[in-house]
Design a protein around this motif. Structure first.
Motif, mmCIF file in Angstrom:
data_model
loop_
_atom_site.group_PDB
_atom_site.id
_atom_site.type_symbol
_atom_site.label_atom_id
_atom_site.label_comp_id
_atom_site.label_asym_id
_atom_site.label_seq_id
_atom_site.Cartn_x
_atom_site.Cartn_y
_atom_site.Cartn_z
ATOM 1 N N SER A 177 2.202 -2.534 -7.436
ATOM 2 C CA SER A 177 3.360 -1.845 -6.863
ATOM 3 C C SER A 177 4.444 -1.765 -7.927
ATOM 4 O O SER A 177 4.633 -2.708 -8.706
ATOM 5 C CB SER A 177 3.892 -2.597 -5.636
ATOM 6 N N LYS B 133 3.874 1.721 -3.751
ATOM 7 C CA LYS B 133 2.601 1.028 -3.869
ATOM 8 C C LYS B 133 1.585 1.967 -4.507
ATOM 9 O O LYS B 133 1.149 2.943 -3.898
ATOM 10 C CB LYS B 133 2.106 0.582 -2.494
ATOM 11 N N GLN C 4 10.173 0.681 6.155
ATOM 12 C CA GLN C 4 8.913 1.192 5.628
ATOM 13 C C GLN C 4 8.445 2.295 6.582
ATOM 14 O O GLN C 4 8.014 2.029 7.697
ATOM 15 C CB GLN C 4 7.859 0.099 5.507
ATOM 16 N N LEU D 124 5.130 -9.087 -0.308
ATOM 17 C CA LEU D 124 5.836 -7.839 -0.039
ATOM 18 C C LEU D 124 7.247 -7.886 -0.601
ATOM 19 O O LEU D 124 7.709 -6.945 -1.249
ATOM 20 C CB LEU D 124 5.893 -7.573 1.472
#
Length: 500
Positions: free
Chosen positions: A157, A151, A107, A278
């Motif tokens: 998302s 997102k 990320q 997540l």
């Protein structure tokens, strides 16, 4: 003159006065104590893997995770099992890899996420290799997931790729590193390796959370089944005066011509603490670190995913029919309609003793076409292609299933600060219309599990001992779905798991 003489006498006296005795030398200083070595740092909670921060605040990072689950197992095989070509075997002790995985997550922007998940499954000395049912060597190291995600906002998302955002139930997207029991029931993966790639799909998904409501929906392609199934294989052959006739069995199979989309969804409501979302994986047990009470429901729908031939279908097997069975033999198409509803309760009980309880229950309703039933054995120790070989049990089919599990994390003082014990039990009950006794009654399938987790470092290092009693459906005939008898066989497994 008198004063001068007095001073001279005084000086002379001072010069001849003896010096004071010398003072003894101080004792030598004691040797300095060596510096005390620094105490070794206590291991920090492992958290989410080996993380490499790319920004000072940790918002940009790379994470690496890897885990192995190794089996040492005694299995009393189902009736008629071979251990090698032409070698029947009643039972054996064997060793194998249930799972061996590696994952990379990156990320570099709060809105963008990418992760890749690779590994192998179910390898032992008999099966799980290049030819899964007859060879255990050189298993295919394949991609389980390859996902990119964006997102949109805190509620939504969007992502796509080879993904694990499944519908039906919580267990259909289960984390395999935090399972309460030694393994999953596999009924939670009804289409595994038929229209999916080891419970993963090529498609797009939407996920998010609105207050206490979590959701995930996906649209994916159905993989070609790669099965040697044709309309002729949905029948049995009889020969009269040299003419071969194929008569339908009325049992549905996966449709090799299925090119439709697969629609899935799962929605859950968390009454207590929220869960991380997540990644797609649902935790099996939190070991007392959270208070979670979640109720959910989900589905999977795939148009024309199954097909069958009625028992009234009788087709002469001519050269033309054998050359083009899909064009010459009529079949019936059936939609795949799978539903589930479940509840998960996981809370600490005594904060001083650090005890906790985990409860989970799920009900499945599967419509997979008339009389469909499928046998699967995890890391199967049996040789060959017989559906009931080794440790196989009815894994899915048209009908209903209930699965429940319960676990209790024992007080910390029982084994001291370095280990915990968590006993558990689990029960799977299924009734599939395609599994019948010789008189036509539906035959239930029950699987019983009991075991204990020895938690050396939570889920990151644990040993599980499991006892299973599973049904051996003797005399099972795939073309009719009938059995002659049921006998329960034992299976004792010691699993070691390291997750870093």
């Amino acid at each position: 003159m008198a004063l001068s003489a007095l001073l001279t006498a005084t000086a002379t006296t001072a010069q001849v006065q003896p010096a004071p005795p010398a003072q003894p030398a101080p004792p030598p200083a004691a040797p300095a104590a060596p510096p005390t070595p620094a105490a070794p740092a206590k291991s920090a909670p492992y958290g989410g893997g080996m993380k490499v921060n790319i920004s000072p605040d940790g918002s940009k990072y790379l994470r690496f995770m890897t885990w192995h689950q190794v089996y040492s197992r005694y299995t009393e095989n189902n009736t008629g099992t071979l251990r090698a070509p032409g070698k029947p075997q009643k039972g054996q002790v064997d060793f194998g890899l249930r799972r061996s995985r590696f994952m990379i997550i990156a990320q570099l922007n709060p809105r963008f996420l990418i992760y890749t998940h690779l590994g192998i499954n179910n390898q032992n000395a008999v099966s799980g290799g290049v030819a899964p049912t007859t060879d255990g060597k050189k298993p295919q190291f394949f991609i389980h997931e390859a996902v990119t995600e964006y997102k949109v906002n805190k509620y939504l998302s969007l992502g796509g790729g080879l993904h694990y955002f499944n519908g039906i139930s919580r267990l259909t997207s289960a984390s395999t590193t935090s399972i309460l029991t030694m393994d999953l029931p596999l009924t939670n993966f009804p289409t595994i390796e038929q229209t999916d790639q080891f419970a993963r799909w090529f498609g797009v998904y939407a996920k998010g959370r609105i207050q206490k409501l979590d959701y995930r929906f996906s649209v994916s392609d159905a993989f070609l089944t790669n099965q040697a199934s044709t309309p002729l294989s949905l029948g049995t052959n009889t020969t009269t005066d040299g003419l071969v006739t194929s008569t339908g069995t009325g049992i549905a199979a996966y449709n090799p011509q299925n090119t439709g989309h697969v629609y899935q969804g799962y929605v859950s409501y968390n009454f207590l603490e929220p869960e991380a979302n997540l990644l797609p994986y649902f935790t099996g047990t939190y070991l007392g670190t959270k208070r979670v009470f979640s109720v959910g429901a989900g589905f999977l729908y795939n148009k024309d995913a199954m097909y069958s031939r009625a028992t009234s279908s009788a087709v002469p097997v001519t050269p033309a029919v054998a050359a083009d069975p899909f064009g010459q033999v009529a079949t019936r198409k059936h939609d795949l309609k799978l539903f589930g509803v479940d509840a998960f309760y996981d809370v600490p009980l005594d904060t001083a003793a650090r005890t906790a309880i985990t409860l989970y229950g799920v009900y499945y309703n599967y419509d997979m076409g008339p009389n469909h039933v499928r046998f699967v054995g995890p890391e199967n120790p049996g040789y060959g292609t017989a559906p009931t070989r080794g440790n196989a049990v009815p894994q899915s089919g048209t009908g209903n299933s209930f699965y429940g599990q319960a676990g209790y994390l024992l007080p910390q003082k029982l084994l001291g600060p370095k280990a915990r014990l968590q006993p558990y039990v689990a029960y799977l009950h299924s009734r599939y219309e395609g599994l019948r006794t010789s008189n036509g009654d539906t035959q239930s399938a029950n699987v019983y599990d009991a075991g204990v987790n020895l938690l050396l470092d939570g889920h990151n290092a644990k040993v599980t001992l499991n006892y299973r009693a599973r049904p051996d459906f003797q005399g099972y005939a795939p073309t009719t779905g009938t059995i002659t008898d049921v006998d329960y066989k034992p299976e004792i497994t010691l699993q070691t798991q390291i997750f870093l």
